[in-house]
Design a protein around this motif. Structure first.
Motif, PDB file in Angstrom:
ATOM      1  N   ARG A  93       0.828  -1.213   0.000  1.00  0.00           N
ATOM      2  CA  ARG A  93       0.000   0.000   0.000  1.00  0.00           C
ATOM      3  C   ARG A  93       0.861   1.261   0.000  1.00  0.00           C
ATOM      4  O   ARG A  93       0.546   2.236  -0.666  1.00  0.00           O
ATOM      5  N   ARG A  94       1.967   1.232   0.743  1.00  0.00           N
ATOM      6  CA  ARG A  94       2.813   2.427   0.786  1.00  0.00           C
ATOM      7  C   ARG A  94       3.577   2.617  -0.518  1.00  0.00           C
ATOM      8  O   ARG A  94       3.797   3.752  -0.948  1.00  0.00           O
ATOM      9  N   VAL A  95       3.982   1.522  -1.143  1.00  0.00           N
ATOM     10  CA  VAL A  95       4.633   1.644  -2.450  1.00  0.00           C
ATOM     11  C   VAL A  95       3.659   2.226  -3.458  1.00  0.00           C
ATOM     12  O   VAL A  95       3.996   3.130  -4.239  1.00  0.00           O
ATOM     13  N   MET A  96       2.434   1.742  -3.459  1.00  0.00           N
ATOM     14  CA  MET A  96       1.424   2.258  -4.386  1.00  0.00           C
ATOM     15  C   MET A  96       1.131   3.727  -4.131  1.00  0.00           C
ATOM     16  O   MET A  96       0.860   4.484  -5.063  1.00  0.00           O
ATOM     17  N   ALA A  97       1.204   4.143  -2.868  1.00  0.00           N
ATOM     18  CA  ALA A  97       0.920   5.541  -2.507  1.00  0.00           C
ATOM     19  C   ALA A  97       2.159   6.424  -2.578  1.00  0.00           C
ATOM     20  O   ALA A  97       2.079   7.617  -2.258  1.00  0.00           O
ATOM     21  N   GLN A  98       3.287   5.870  -3.000  1.00  0.00           N
ATOM     22  CA  GLN A  98       4.564   6.594  -3.081  1.00  0.00           C
ATOM     23  C   GLN A  98       4.970   7.166  -1.725  1.00  0.00           C
ATOM     24  O   GLN A  98       5.541   8.259  -1.642  1.00  0.00           O
ATOM     25  N   SER A  99       4.698   6.416  -0.666  1.00  0.00           N
ATOM     26  CA  SER A  99       4.984   6.926   0.671  1.00  0.00           C
ATOM     27  C   SER A  99       5.959   6.052   1.449  1.00  0.00           C
ATOM     28  O   SER A  99       6.164   6.294   2.649  1.00  0.00           O
ATOM     29  N   HIS A 100       6.553   5.054   0.795  1.00  0.00           N
ATOM     30  CA  HIS A 100       7.506   4.217   1.529  1.00  0.00           C
ATOM     31  C   HIS A 100       8.842   4.949   1.609  1.00  0.00           C
ATOM     32  O   HIS A 100       9.423   5.313   0.576  1.00  0.00           O
ATOM     33  N   PRO A 101       9.380   5.158   2.804  1.00  0.00           N
ATOM     34  CA  PRO A 101      10.597   5.972   2.940  1.00  0.00           C
ATOM     35  C   PRO A 101      11.864   5.311   2.402  1.00  0.00           C
ATOM     36  O   PRO A 101      12.868   5.990   2.195  1.00  0.00           O
ATOM     37  N   ASP A 102      11.818   3.998   2.166  1.00  0.00           N
ATOM     38  CA  ASP A 102      13.016   3.310   1.690  1.00  0.00           C
ATOM     39  C   ASP A 102      12.932   2.907   0.218  1.00  0.00           C
ATOM     40  O   ASP A 102      13.754   2.125  -0.255  1.00  0.00           O
ATOM     41  N   LEU A 103      11.958   3.442  -0.485  1.00  0.00           N
ATOM     42  CA  LEU A 103      11.881   3.256  -1.940  1.00  0.00           C
ATOM     43  C   LEU A 103      12.143   4.595  -2.604  1.00  0.00           C
ATOM     44  O   LEU A 103      11.449   5.587  -2.327  1.00  0.00           O
ATOM     45  N   HIS A 104      13.123   4.634  -3.472  1.00  0.00           N
ATOM     46  CA  HIS A 104      13.510   5.868  -4.159  1.00  0.00           C
ATOM     47  C   HIS A 104      13.365   5.661  -5.662  1.00  0.00           C
ATOM     48  O   HIS A 104      13.726   4.604  -6.189  1.00  0.00           O
ATOM     49  N   LEU A 105      12.850   6.658  -6.334  1.00  0.00           N
ATOM     50  CA  LEU A 105      12.578   6.572  -7.768  1.00  0.00           C
ATOM     51  C   LEU A 105      13.310   7.668  -8.513  1.00  0.00           C
ATOM     52  O   LEU A 105      13.258   8.837  -8.127  1.00  0.00           O
ATOM     53  N   LEU A 106      14.003   7.268  -9.569  1.00  0.00           N
ATOM     54  CA  LEU A 106      14.645   8.221 -10.471  1.00  0.00           C
ATOM     55  C   LEU A 106      13.944   8.134 -11.820  1.00  0.00           C
ATOM     56  O   LEU A 106      13.945   7.081 -12.465  1.00  0.00           O
ATOM     57  N   ARG A 107      13.341   9.240 -12.235  1.00  0.00           N
ATOM     58  CA  ARG A 107      12.639   9.314 -13.510  1.00  0.00           C
ATOM     59  C   ARG A 107      12.617  10.771 -13.935  1.00  0.00           C
ATOM     60  O   ARG A 107      13.012  11.667 -13.190  1.00  0.00           O
ATOM     61  N   ARG A 108      12.152  11.018 -15.145  1.00  0.00           N
ATOM     62  CA  ARG A 108      11.961  12.397 -15.580  1.00  0.00           C
ATOM     63  C   ARG A 108      10.927  13.056 -14.668  1.00  0.00           C
ATOM     64  O   ARG A 108      10.044  12.391 -14.139  1.00  0.00           O
ATOM     65  N   THR A 109      11.052  14.354 -14.492  1.00  0.00           N
ATOM     66  CA  THR A 109      10.179  15.046 -13.553  1.00  0.00           C
ATOM     67  C   THR A 109       9.441  16.196 -14.241  1.00  0.00           C
ATOM     68  O   THR A 109       9.831  16.639 -15.336  1.00  0.00           O
ATOM     69  N   VAL A 110       8.395  16.657 -13.598  1.00  0.00           N
ATOM     70  CA  VAL A 110       7.671  17.827 -14.095  1.00  0.00           C
ATOM     71  C   VAL A 110       8.579  19.048 -13.968  1.00  0.00           C
ATOM     72  O   VAL A 110       9.277  19.224 -12.965  1.00  0.00           O
ATOM     73  N   LYS A 111       8.600  19.886 -14.978  1.00  0.00           N
ATOM     74  CA  LYS A 111       9.430  21.092 -14.945  1.00  0.00           C
ATOM     75  C   LYS A 111       8.962  22.034 -13.842  1.00  0.00           C
ATOM     76  O   LYS A 111       7.780  22.011 -13.464  1.00  0.00           O
ATOM     77  N   PRO A 112       9.888  22.850 -13.305  1.00  0.00           N
ATOM     78  CA  PRO A 112       9.517  23.759 -12.204  1.00  0.00           C
ATOM     79  C   PRO A 112       8.320  24.647 -12.518  1.00  0.00           C
ATOM     80  O   PRO A 112       7.545  24.988 -11.620  1.00  0.00           O
ATOM     81  N   ASP A 113       8.159  25.038 -13.791  1.00  0.00           N
ATOM     82  CA  ASP A 113       7.034  25.903 -14.136  1.00  0.00           C
ATOM     83  C   ASP A 113       5.741  25.121 -14.358  1.00  0.00           C
ATOM     84  O   ASP A 113       4.693  25.708 -14.672  1.00  0.00           O
ATOM     85  N   GLY A 114       5.833  23.801 -14.216  1.00  0.00           N
ATOM     86  CA  GLY A 114       4.646  22.973 -14.380  1.00  0.00           C
ATOM     87  C   GLY A 114       4.241  22.718 -15.813  1.00  0.00           C
ATOM     88  O   GLY A 114       3.227  22.060 -16.068  1.00  0.00           O
ATOM     89  N   LYS A 115       5.029  23.213 -16.763  1.00  0.00           N
ATOM     90  CA  LYS A 115       4.692  23.055 -18.182  1.00  0.00           C
ATOM     91  C   LYS A 115       5.569  21.972 -18.805  1.00  0.00           C
ATOM     92  O   LYS A 115       6.720  22.211 -19.159  1.00  0.00           O
ATOM     93  N   GLY A 116       5.017  20.778 -18.894  1.00  0.00           N
ATOM     94  CA  GLY A 116       5.765  19.684 -19.496  1.00  0.00           C
ATOM     95  C   GLY A 116       6.706  19.018 -18.504  1.00  0.00           C
ATOM     96  O   GLY A 116       6.743  19.346 -17.310  1.00  0.00           O
ATOM     97  N   VAL A 117       7.484  18.066 -19.008  1.00  0.00           N
ATOM     98  CA  VAL A 117       8.417  17.315 -18.165  1.00  0.00           C
ATOM     99  C   VAL A 117       9.827  17.474 -18.702  1.00  0.00           C
ATOM    100  O   VAL A 117      10.041  17.846 -19.862  1.00  0.00           O
ATOM    101  N   THR A 118      10.798  17.189 -17.847  1.00  0.00           N
ATOM    102  CA  THR A 118      12.188  17.283 -18.263  1.00  0.00           C
ATOM    103  C   THR A 118      12.492  16.221 -19.307  1.00  0.00           C
ATOM    104  O   THR A 118      11.862  15.160 -19.339  1.00  0.00           O
ATOM    105  N   SER A 119      13.463  16.497 -20.158  1.00  0.00           N
ATOM    106  CA  SER A 119      13.829  15.533 -21.195  1.00  0.00           C
ATOM    107  C   SER A 119      14.706  14.423 -20.652  1.00  0.00           C
ATOM    108  O   SER A 119      14.832  13.366 -21.275  1.00  0.00           O
ATOM    109  N   ASN A 120      15.332  14.647 -19.491  1.00  0.00           N
ATOM    110  CA  ASN A 120      16.200  13.651 -18.864  1.00  0.00           C
ATOM    111  C   ASN A 120      15.938  13.601 -17.364  1.00  0.00           C
ATOM    112  O   ASN A 120      15.265  14.474 -16.809  1.00  0.00           O
TER     113      ASN A 120
END
Length: 356
Positions: A93-120
């Motif tokens: 349940r915590r993994v599904m809710a992205q709330s487990h403190p020992d699971l870390h995810l590296l992926r592209r992120t939303v840009k600071p201005d909220g418009k689109g996502v980073t290319s890397n």
């Protein structure tokens, strides 16, 4: 289940891999991971390699849930045949809710201005994970980092991650999704155990697609899903993209033009070009490009034994197609001339390939 619009690794109207509890196929991969865990020689970094959309990220979250659940995973591994964990398990349940403190995810992120996502994957994201792995595990057990995907790391982020792979802390696991593992930095590859995943057969794609749509509570036509699976080249992600009636009709029209090569029906081609033109056709254009690339990939794989002379024309048109598609997107060009020239290039490539 809610659809999230700000996650670049989520397919619209499909469960995120962290929410996908059933894994269709890939029994060998689960057995390999469990055997390594039982032997107490679980490698700290795994490169999960294979075509996009076949379940590699779902496998990564499945393995993470298994390690992060309460109790000793080594003991648990001795009495099970798969990595499945029940949905009611607190770690699940915590993994599904992205709330487990020992699971870390590296992926592209939303840009600071909220418009689109980073290319890397931003290098700052990697540095934050490094800092977290420098401290003790929040719950005193395993820590897991999922990288989705290796292709989204530029040299800076890959080199930053490499430092962590070179000197991992105890009970740390890195699961790196790689759609083309051969293109990952050699230094990254050398520190990982490669676990290869194969494209699924049509039946498995349809079954995985059914489970995903049912989990989302989405109505679907079983016959349309089977048709989508037959066109998906082993990718559940692609089948879920194709399953809507409008998209399925477009994919079948594109495949009909491809299967007729080197012949070109100009009237049908002009109709196709018109369908993907204009602002309303942006998503259709992307579907068309993906369909062509999938068709080319299948032909290159099927004729891999035929030698360079026969493969070269198809490889060349693949590269040309990719460049042209990027230019159309970058400069907002009219898509109609590209569609016409693209199919003429494909026609010539198929003719040259058959003559070689």
């Amino acid at each position: 289940m809610r659809e999230s619009s700000n996650e670049p690794d989520r397919l619209p109207n499909a469960p995120h891999p962290r929410e996908t509890l059933a894994l269709v196929g890939h029994v060998r991969q689960e057995r390999s991971f469990l055997d390594a865990l039982r032997s107490e020689r679980l490698h700290h970094a795994w490169l999960l390699g294979g075509p996009e959309g076949i379940g590699k990220a779902s496998f990564a979250y499945r393995a993470a849930r298994f390690l992060l659940a309460s109790g000793d995973p080594l003991v648990r591994a001795g009495s099970v045949e798969s990595l499945a964990m029940p949905e009611e398990d607190p770690a699940t349940r915590r993994v599904m809710a992205q709330s487990h403190p020992d699971l870390h995810l590296l992926r592209r992120t939303v840009k600071p201005d909220g418009k689109g996502v980073t290319s890397n994957i931003p290098v700052d994201s990697v540095r934050r994970v490094i800092d977290r792995f420098g401290a003790s595990a929040a719950e005193g057990g395993w820590r897991v980092c999922i990288v989705d995907s290796a292709e989204d790391m530029d040299r800076s982020s890959a080199n930053a991650l490499l430092k962590l792979l070179e000197e991992p802390p105890p009970r740390a696991l890195f699961l790196i999704v790689a759609h083309a593992p051969g293109r990952a930095l050699p230094t990254i590859r050398s520190r990982c155990r490669l676990l290869t995943f194969d494209a699924l057969d049509e039946g498995a794609v349809a079954e995985a697609g059914r489970l995903a749509l049912e989990r989302m509570g989405s109505p679907f036509d079983a016959s349309a899903l089977m048709r989508a699976a037959s066109l998906a080249d082993g990718s559940v992600r692609r089948a879920l993209t194709y399953v809507s009636p409008e998209t399925l009709a477009l994919v079948e029209a594109v495949r009909a033009r491809l299967d007729a090569l080197p012949g070109v029906d100009l009237t049908a081609l002009l109709a196709l070009a018109e369908d993907v033109a204009g602002r309303a056709g942006e998503s259709d254009f992307a579907i068309m490009i993906d369909t062509i690339q999938s068709w080319l990939a299948a032909h290159l794989h099927a004729h891999a034994h035929a030698g360079a002379a026969r493969l070269a024309p198809l490889a060349e048109v693949w590269e040309k197609l990719g460049r042209a598609a990027r230019e159309v997107e970058t400069y907002n060009l009219d898509r109609r001339p590209l569609v016409i020239s693209m199919f003429h290039d494909l026609s010539e490539a198929v003719r040259r390939s058959r003559a070689a």
